[in-house]
Design a protein around this motif. Structure first.
Motif, PDB file in Angstrom:
ATOM      1  N   TYR A   1      18.846  -2.634  11.899  1.00  0.00           N
ATOM      2  CA  TYR A   1      18.735  -1.582  13.090  1.00  0.00           C
ATOM      3  C   TYR A   1      18.795  -0.210  13.035  1.00  0.00           C
ATOM      4  CZ  TYR A   1      20.322  -5.991  15.363  1.00  0.00           C
ATOM      5  OH  TYR A   1      20.417  -7.197  15.864  1.00  0.00           O
ATOM      6  N   ARG A   2      19.063   0.102  11.681  1.00  0.00           N
ATOM      7  CA  ARG A   2      18.702   1.408  11.403  1.00  0.00           C
ATOM      8  C   ARG A   2      17.012   1.689  11.102  1.00  0.00           C
ATOM      9  NH1 ARG A   2      24.078   1.314   8.150  1.00  0.00           N
ATOM     10  NH2 ARG A   2      25.644   1.884   9.647  1.00  0.00           N
ATOM     11  N   LYS A   3      16.432   0.596  10.406  1.00  0.00           N
ATOM     12  CA  LYS A   3      15.087   0.916  10.288  1.00  0.00           C
ATOM     13  C   LYS A   3      14.368   0.613  11.761  1.00  0.00           C
ATOM     14  CE  LYS A   3      12.964  -2.968   8.924  1.00  0.00           C
ATOM     15  NZ  LYS A   3      12.036  -4.064   7.878  1.00  0.00           N
ATOM     16  N   ALA A   4      15.041   0.050  12.493  1.00  0.00           N
ATOM     17  CA  ALA A   4      14.358   0.096  13.878  1.00  0.00           C
ATOM     18  C   ALA A   4      14.427   1.496  14.374  1.00  0.00           C
ATOM     19  CB  ALA A   4      15.072  -0.946  14.699  1.00  0.00           C
ATOM     20  N   LEU A   5      15.804   1.975  14.624  1.00  0.00           N
ATOM     21  CA  LEU A   5      15.765   3.410  14.769  1.00  0.00           C
ATOM     22  C   LEU A   5      14.892   4.267  14.200  1.00  0.00           C
ATOM     23  CD1 LEU A   5      17.005   4.989  16.966  1.00  0.00           C
ATOM     24  CD2 LEU A   5      19.013   5.221  15.520  1.00  0.00           C
TER      25      LEU A   5
ATOM     26  N   GLU B   1      28.294  -0.146  14.624  1.00  0.00           N
ATOM     27  CA  GLU B   1      28.143   1.228  14.641  1.00  0.00           C
ATOM     28  C   GLU B   1      26.479   1.123  14.764  1.00  0.00           C
ATOM     29  OE1 GLU B   1      28.808   5.589  12.410  1.00  0.00           O
ATOM     30  OE2 GLU B   1      28.137   3.808  11.283  1.00  0.00           O
ATOM     31  N   ALA B   2      25.843   0.570  13.933  1.00  0.00           N
ATOM     32  CA  ALA B   2      24.423   0.673  13.950  1.00  0.00           C
ATOM     33  C   ALA B   2      23.669   0.139  15.270  1.00  0.00           C
ATOM     34  CB  ALA B   2      23.700  -0.378  12.768  1.00  0.00           C
ATOM     35  N   ILE B   3      24.454  -0.842  15.743  1.00  0.00           N
ATOM     36  CA  ILE B   3      23.741  -1.297  17.174  1.00  0.00           C
ATOM     37  C   ILE B   3      24.186  -0.407  18.273  1.00  0.00           C
ATOM     38  CG2 ILE B   3      24.205  -3.065  18.981  1.00  0.00           C
ATOM     39  CD1 ILE B   3      24.515  -5.135  16.785  1.00  0.00           C
ATOM     40  N   ALA B   4      25.243   0.114  18.275  1.00  0.00           N
ATOM     41  CA  ALA B   4      25.837   1.267  18.984  1.00  0.00           C
ATOM     42  C   ALA B   4      24.723   2.620  19.224  1.00  0.00           C
ATOM     43  CB  ALA B   4      27.106   1.585  19.000  1.00  0.00           C
ATOM     44  N   HIS B   5      24.378   2.845  17.950  1.00  0.00           N
ATOM     45  CA  HIS B   5      23.519   4.195  17.914  1.00  0.00           C
ATOM     46  C   HIS B   5      22.208   3.758  18.351  1.00  0.00           C
ATOM     47  CE1 HIS B   5      25.741   6.463  14.273  1.00  0.00           C
ATOM     48  NE2 HIS B   5      26.349   6.481  15.485  1.00  0.00           N
ATOM     49  N   ASN B   6      21.672   2.454  18.164  1.00  0.00           N
ATOM     50  CA  ASN B   6      20.476   2.196  18.927  1.00  0.00           C
ATOM     51  C   ASN B   6      20.655   2.118  20.475  1.00  0.00           C
ATOM     52  OD1 ASN B   6      19.728   1.788  16.160  1.00  0.00           O
ATOM     53  ND2 ASN B   6      18.676  -0.356  16.623  1.00  0.00           N
TER      54      ASN B   6
ATOM     55  N   GLY C   1      24.797  -8.726  21.080  1.00  0.00           N
ATOM     56  CA  GLY C   1      24.570  -7.478  20.742  1.00  0.00           C
ATOM     57  C   GLY C   1      23.162  -7.432  19.724  1.00  0.00           C
ATOM     58  N   GLY C   2      22.930  -8.481  19.010  1.00  0.00           N
ATOM     59  CA  GLY C   2      21.712  -8.566  18.130  1.00  0.00           C
ATOM     60  C   GLY C   2      20.667  -8.288  19.129  1.00  0.00           C
ATOM     61  N   ALA C   3      20.615  -8.542  20.082  1.00  0.00           N
ATOM     62  CA  ALA C   3      19.338  -8.526  21.093  1.00  0.00           C
ATOM     63  C   ALA C   3      19.446  -7.192  21.709  1.00  0.00           C
ATOM     64  CB  ALA C   3      19.464  -9.564  22.180  1.00  0.00           C
ATOM     65  N   LEU C   4      20.470  -6.777  21.985  1.00  0.00           N
ATOM     66  CA  LEU C   4      20.648  -5.361  22.686  1.00  0.00           C
ATOM     67  C   LEU C   4      20.186  -4.247  21.773  1.00  0.00           C
ATOM     68  CD1 LEU C   4      23.998  -5.704  24.790  1.00  0.00           C
ATOM     69  CD2 LEU C   4      21.737  -5.688  25.461  1.00  0.00           C
ATOM     70  N   GLY C   5      20.276  -4.454  20.457  1.00  0.00           N
ATOM     71  CA  GLY C   5      20.179  -3.632  19.630  1.00  0.00           C
ATOM     72  C   GLY C   5      18.655  -2.911  19.642  1.00  0.00           C
ATOM     73  N   LEU C   6      17.712  -3.948  20.213  1.00  0.00           N
ATOM     74  CA  LEU C   6      16.336  -3.717  20.387  1.00  0.00           C
ATOM     75  C   LEU C   6      15.884  -3.729  21.943  1.00  0.00           C
ATOM     76  CD1 LEU C   6      14.641  -5.899  17.473  1.00  0.00           C
ATOM     77  CD2 LEU C   6      15.435  -3.548  17.319  1.00  0.00           C
ATOM     78  N   GLY C   7      16.983  -3.969  22.757  1.00  0.00           N
ATOM     79  CA  GLY C   7      16.623  -4.284  24.109  1.00  0.00           C
ATOM     80  C   GLY C   7      16.762  -3.182  25.246  1.00  0.00           C
ATOM     81  N   VAL C   8      16.882  -1.998  24.588  1.00  0.00           N
ATOM     82  CA  VAL C   8      17.052  -0.782  25.814  1.00  0.00           C
ATOM     83  C   VAL C   8      15.651  -0.389  26.008  1.00  0.00           C
ATOM     84  CG1 VAL C   8      18.034   1.138  26.313  1.00  0.00           C
ATOM     85  CG2 VAL C   8      19.137  -0.219  24.949  1.00  0.00           C
TER      86      VAL C   8
END
Length: 270
Positions: A86-90, A125-130, A152-159
């Motif tokens: 998720y940090r890579k994604a951000l 925290e990583a997902i929340a930051h995303n 949350g695994g999907a939400l981390g890339l889903g906004v």
């Protein structure tokens, strides 16, 4: 929707031959270059991201990636990302914002990885930051749910400004098996739980959680991946044309209002 109909969609979303993110990326985009690492801990193969062109428009792609074989699934952790994913994604999304490239995400995961190492390195925290930072990106963001969209695994890339689901994809806060175990006290009642959860594309479009449903071939996307990819490509080109015409501040405002309105009920107050 009946239990059997909902469960059939769950089975198609998990079909072993269903196209994964890289199957679509290679068919939809030109000159894809993968980028690696979160610049903090390491690289997470469960998240694939990089640069590409869509109709000569530079874009950034971020996606969950499952494995096709047992060995590849072990390497990619069955598409369940760790915090570094998720940090890579951000990191890639922030880079895209800097260079004014739209972001396209493909979601296909049963959830974020719940292991001890992931917890120690701050998966929540990583997902929340995303969630926070994707909501404020000054560039267009489009999300396509291509298989499983788990919690949350999907939400981390889903906004995103626009969220589409393939016809036989599913999107839910918990798996049907998990819901059956917790709420129905019987994991064998997963079919009933799938219907109760309203996890199908049809349900979520009615609830205005997503913006559109992408049709699949009659027996599922795996029967004609090229046709499905062509349909996704057409939608991406059209939506990016519209979103890129908006001012950055308008994008952020509309994106935030979109998510604030999910679940809002306009009926009489009890």
């Amino acid at each position: 929707m009946s239990c059997d109909t909902a469960w059939k969609k769950v089975e198609l979303a998990r079909h072993p031959q269903r196209p994964y993110a890289m199957d679509y990326i290679t068919r939809i985009f030109d000159n894809f270059i993968e980028l690696h690492g979160d610049r903090v801990y390491g690289d997470d193969p469960a998240i694939v991201g990089g640069l590409a062109f869509l109709d000569s428009r530079p874009v950034t792609i971020i996606s969950n990636q499952k494995g096709r074989t047992f060995k590849e699934n072990v390497r990619r952790n069955y598409g369940m990302a760790n915090p570094e994913g998720y940090r890579k994604a951000l990191r890639l999304a922030k880079e895209a914002e800097k260079f004014k490239r739209p972001v396209i995400t493909f979601i296909d995961t049963s959830g974020a990885y719940p292991g001890m190492g992931a917890e120690e390195r701050g998966i929540g925290e990583a997902i929340a930051h995303n969630l926070r930072d994707f909501s404020q990106l000054l560039i267009p963001v489009i999300c396509i749910i291509i298989g499983e969209g788990g919690s949350g695994g999907a939400l981390g890339l889903g906004v995103a400004d626009k969220i589409y689901m393939l016809e036989n994809a599913v999107y839910s806060v918990i798996s049907p098996e998990g819901c059956a175990s917790i709420l129905l006290r019987d994991a064998s009642k997963a079919k009933e739980a799938a219907a109760m959860l309203r996890i199908t594309s049809e349900d979520l479009l009615n609830f205005k959680v997503i913006d559109g449903v992408i049709p699949e071939p009659a027996q599922g996307a795996h029967t004609d991946p090229c046709r499905t990819a062509k349909t996704i490509r057409e939608i991406l080109v059209k939506e990016l044309e519209n979103l890129c015409a908006l001012e950055p501040e308008d994008l952020v405002h509309c994106r935030n209002q979109k998510f604030r309105n999910i679940g809002f009920w306009e009926g009489e107050r009890l």
